[in-house]
Design a protein around this motif. Structure first.
Motif, PDB file in Angstrom:
ATOM      1  N   TYR A   1      -5.966  11.155  49.551  1.00  0.00           N
ATOM      2  CA  TYR A   1      -5.193   9.981  50.001  1.00  0.00           C
ATOM      3  C   TYR A   1      -6.057   9.068  50.862  1.00  0.00           C
ATOM      4  O   TYR A   1      -7.057   9.500  51.438  1.00  0.00           O
TER       5      TYR A   1
ATOM      6  N   ARG B   1      -5.549   6.070  53.903  1.00  0.00           N
ATOM      7  CA  ARG B   1      -4.592   5.438  54.822  1.00  0.00           C
ATOM      8  C   ARG B   1      -5.357   4.473  55.717  1.00  0.00           C
ATOM      9  O   ARG B   1      -6.274   4.869  56.435  1.00  0.00           O
TER      10      ARG B   1
ATOM     11  N   HIS C   1      -5.203   0.607  58.129  1.00  0.00           N
ATOM     12  CA  HIS C   1      -4.387  -0.357  58.870  1.00  0.00           C
ATOM     13  C   HIS C   1      -4.977  -1.757  58.837  1.00  0.00           C
ATOM     14  O   HIS C   1      -4.426  -2.679  59.423  1.00  0.00           O
TER      15      HIS C   1
ATOM     16  N   ALA D   1     -13.133   1.938  66.507  1.00  0.00           N
ATOM     17  CA  ALA D   1     -13.669   1.581  65.188  1.00  0.00           C
ATOM     18  C   ALA D   1     -13.711   0.057  65.071  1.00  0.00           C
ATOM     19  O   ALA D   1     -13.105  -0.640  65.880  1.00  0.00           O
TER      20      ALA D   1
ATOM     21  N   ASP E   1     -12.614  -1.841  62.367  1.00  0.00           N
ATOM     22  CA  ASP E   1     -11.633  -2.479  61.473  1.00  0.00           C
ATOM     23  C   ASP E   1     -10.465  -3.050  62.272  1.00  0.00           C
ATOM     24  O   ASP E   1      -9.762  -2.339  62.981  1.00  0.00           O
TER      25      ASP E   1
ATOM     26  N   HIS F   1     -13.469   6.293  53.070  1.00  0.00           N
ATOM     27  CA  HIS F   1     -13.147   7.419  53.954  1.00  0.00           C
ATOM     28  C   HIS F   1     -13.904   7.373  55.283  1.00  0.00           C
ATOM     29  O   HIS F   1     -13.851   8.331  56.049  1.00  0.00           O
TER      30      HIS F   1
ATOM     31  N   ARG G   1     -17.207   9.442  60.501  1.00  0.00           N
ATOM     32  CA  ARG G   1     -15.824   9.479  60.961  1.00  0.00           C
ATOM     33  C   ARG G   1     -15.600  10.708  61.819  1.00  0.00           C
ATOM     34  O   ARG G   1     -16.351  11.687  61.747  1.00  0.00           O
TER      35      ARG G   1
ATOM     36  N   SER H   1      -8.252  11.058  63.375  1.00  0.00           N
ATOM     37  CA  SER H   1      -9.539  11.229  62.683  1.00  0.00           C
ATOM     38  C   SER H   1     -10.098   9.841  62.345  1.00  0.00           C
ATOM     39  O   SER H   1     -10.043   9.388  61.212  1.00  0.00           O
TER      40      SER H   1
ATOM     41  N   LYS I   1     -12.030   6.648  61.412  1.00  0.00           N
ATOM     42  CA  LYS I   1     -13.088   6.327  60.442  1.00  0.00           C
ATOM     43  C   LYS I   1     -13.991   5.230  60.998  1.00  0.00           C
ATOM     44  O   LYS I   1     -13.603   4.493  61.893  1.00  0.00           O
TER      45      LYS I   1
ATOM     46  N   TYR J   1       2.394   5.761  66.298  1.00  0.00           N
ATOM     47  CA  TYR J   1       2.254   7.222  66.204  1.00  0.00           C
ATOM     48  C   TYR J   1       2.967   7.941  67.333  1.00  0.00           C
ATOM     49  O   TYR J   1       2.466   8.888  67.935  1.00  0.00           O
TER      50      TYR J   1
HETATM   51  N1  LIG Z   1     -10.856   3.131  61.720  1.00  0.00           N
HETATM   52  C1  LIG Z   1      -9.737   3.659  61.204  1.00  0.00           C
HETATM   53  N2  LIG Z   1      -9.602   4.996  61.202  1.00  0.00           N
HETATM   54  C2  LIG Z   1      -8.491   5.546  60.679  1.00  0.00           C
HETATM   55  C3  LIG Z   1      -7.442   4.762  60.149  1.00  0.00           C
HETATM   56  C4  LIG Z   1      -7.618   3.356  60.146  1.00  0.00           C
HETATM   57  O1  LIG Z   1      -6.774   2.574  59.680  1.00  0.00           O
HETATM   58  N3  LIG Z   1      -8.785   2.841  60.682  1.00  0.00           N
HETATM   59  N4  LIG Z   1      -6.305   5.382  59.668  1.00  0.00           N
HETATM   60  C5  LIG Z   1      -6.018   6.717  60.221  1.00  0.00           C
HETATM   61  C6  LIG Z   1      -4.935   7.428  59.579  1.00  0.00           C
HETATM   62  S1  LIG Z   1      -3.367   7.016  60.053  1.00  0.00           S
HETATM   63  C7  LIG Z   1      -5.154   8.494  58.742  1.00  0.00           C
HETATM   64  S2  LIG Z   1      -3.874   9.392  58.147  1.00  0.00           S
HETATM   65  C8  LIG Z   1      -6.515   8.858  58.320  1.00  0.00           C
HETATM   66  C9  LIG Z   1      -6.634   8.794  56.813  1.00  0.00           C
HETATM   67  O2  LIG Z   1      -7.914   9.138  56.411  1.00  0.00           O
HETATM   68  P1  LIG Z   1      -8.352   8.899  54.902  1.00  0.00           P
HETATM   69  O3  LIG Z   1      -8.063   7.476  54.574  1.00  0.00           O
HETATM   70  O4  LIG Z   1      -9.780   9.258  54.824  1.00  0.00           O
HETATM   71  O5  LIG Z   1      -7.509   9.814  54.059  1.00  0.00           O
HETATM   72  O6  LIG Z   1      -7.494   7.977  58.869  1.00  0.00           O
HETATM   73  C10 LIG Z   1      -7.254   7.596  60.193  1.00  0.00           C
HETATM   74  N5  LIG Z   1      -8.413   6.899  60.687  1.00  0.00           N
END
Ligand SMILES: Nc1nc2c(c(=O)[nH]1)N[C@H]1C(S)=C(S)[C@@H](COP(=O)(O)O)O[C@H]1N2
Ligand SMILES: [Mo]
Length: 369
Positions: A39, A41, A43, A143, A145, A185, A190, A201, A203, A224
């Motif tokens: 998956y 995810r 923002h 991060a 983004d 990812h 990350r 977690s 990224k 959250y």
């Molecule tokens: N920089 C950054 N990290 C992020 C996110 C994001 O939008 N931006 N989304 C988070 C959320 S809510 C989740 S569930 C996981 C999803 O990781 P994936 O996209 O590698 O599955 O990344 C997290 N890390």
């Protein structure tokens, strides 16, 4: 290929920001989730970070702030491999939406979860190198983004308690499933925080800051969080509700998937279960008659502490409509709550209620139609 290297049968909730989960059958096939079925995810827009120019700033209440290149991170710290499941707090939200609408949030089925082998440096080794001051309670991640969903719009960030950051399973990962981490990812690096909601977690991480309070970032302070059922999500402010970190016992049925039409006769029902941090999944029960009778499913070996446990059970389905249920138990004797309505919250996080698959069972036996 669908978007971002994902399979054609990927369920795409949004293209921008990209939010997608694998088809349930694809997710259940293997213990390790192939990257093209994992998956995604997001923002905000997915950044493209030049790994040669990338720097990780580590600062805050530390004795020796540092700036690390990817080479520094890989050569100054030992590389560790951790096989771990990531799960989004919004996983299984669709079960909440059936109870009451959740505007503005994606209707994730049970696929906002995946298991991969991650390789990288231990966060605790980096913390040891900079030397945390006595008063440090939280480790914040930043991060690049920028999310327009946040109020006000801001770059993504969050934090975890330093007690978790010092655990050996928490990585700054540059590798996923034996390959360099790919862009969607989080390349080049990350965070991977096993057994915490995926939101932690982070990224594309470019800054780690050691501090005496949680991150003030929107995605830590305001999003959250489990708001009271009657709260207005749009009016929620910093600090409202229960902040999510560790996840709870959960399970899902992946095959046959909810809403499927199947033939009568023998079927293998299969899915996954995850335990809360420091707990083990020890039993998964399945019901084919909406909860009157339960049978123990067969569980995958329990030899990987940070991963889901997949399970399966052979069942016989009679023609008509059927409701399959599944529920996991952990080694503290806890079991999942039965009812999504009892857990419903305005942002739709942490649906850990019993797994449900409603099936239309045709009269032709399996294999004869
Ligand atoms: N920089 C950054 N990290 C992020 C996110 C994001 O939008 N931006 N989304 C988070 C959320 S809510 C989740 S569930 C996981 C999803 O990781 P994936 O996209 O590698 O599955 O990344 C997290 N890390
Ligand atoms: Mo998430």
């Amino acid at each position: 290929m669908s978007h971002w290297g994902k399979r054609d049968d990927t369920i795409v909730h949004e293209i921008e920001p990209f939010n997608a989960e694998p088809a349930p059958d694809a997710l259940g096939e293997t213990r390790l989730t192939p990257t093209d079925a994992f998956y995604s995810r997001n923002h905000g827009p997915i950044p493209e970070v030049d790994p040669a120019a990338w720097r990780l700033q580590v600062d805050g209440a530390v004795r020796h702030p540092v700036q690390l290149s990817l080479d520094d991170l890989r050569t100054q710290f030992q590389t560790h491999h951790v096989t771990a499941t990531l799960q989004c707090a919004g996983n299984r939200r669709v079960g909440f939406i059936e109870v009451a609408d959740i505007p503005g949030e994606d209707p994730w089925r049970g696929g906002a979860i995946g298991t991969a082998t991650w390789a990288g440096a231990r966060l605790r080794d980096v913390i040891a190198a900079v030397g945390a001051a006595e008063q440090v309670t939280d480790v914040a991640f930043q991060a690049p983004d920028v999310s327009r969903i946040a109020s006000p719009p801001q770059a993504y960030g969050s934090s975890i308690p330093i007690s978790k950051a010092r655990q050996p399973e928490v990585l700054l990962a540059w590798e996923m499933n034996g390959e360099p981490l790919n862009r969607v990812h989080g390349a080049p690096v990350r965070v991977v925080v096993p057994s915490y909601i995926g939101a932690r977690s982070v990224k594309w991480i470019d800054r780690i800051s050691l501090q005496d309070e949680p991150s003030a970032n929107y995605f830590q302070a305001t999003a959250y969080r489990i708001l009271a059922p009657g709260a207005d999500a749009g009016a929620a402010g910093s600090g409202d509700g229960i902040s999510l970190g560790p996840w709870s016992l959960n399970s899902e049925i992946l095959s046959p998937a909810d809403g499927a039409t199947v033939h009568s006769g023998r079927h293998v029902v299969s899915g996954y279960a995850v335990a809360a941090e420091h707990r083990r999944v020890v039993r998964v029960e399945v019901s084919t008659d909406a909860g009157q009778g339960w049978a123990d499913a067969e569980l995958e070996p329990d030899d990987q502490p940070w991963t889901w446990r997949r399970w399966r059970l052979d069942v016989e389905l009679e023609p008509g409509s059927a409701t399959l249920l599944a529920r996991a138990w952990d080694d503290s004797g806890a079991q999942q709550p039965s009812d999504p309505a009892a857990l419903w919250n305005p942002k739709g996080y942490a649906n850990t209620s019993w797994a449900r698959a409603r099936l239309d069972v045709g009269s032709a036996p399996t294999g004869l139609a």
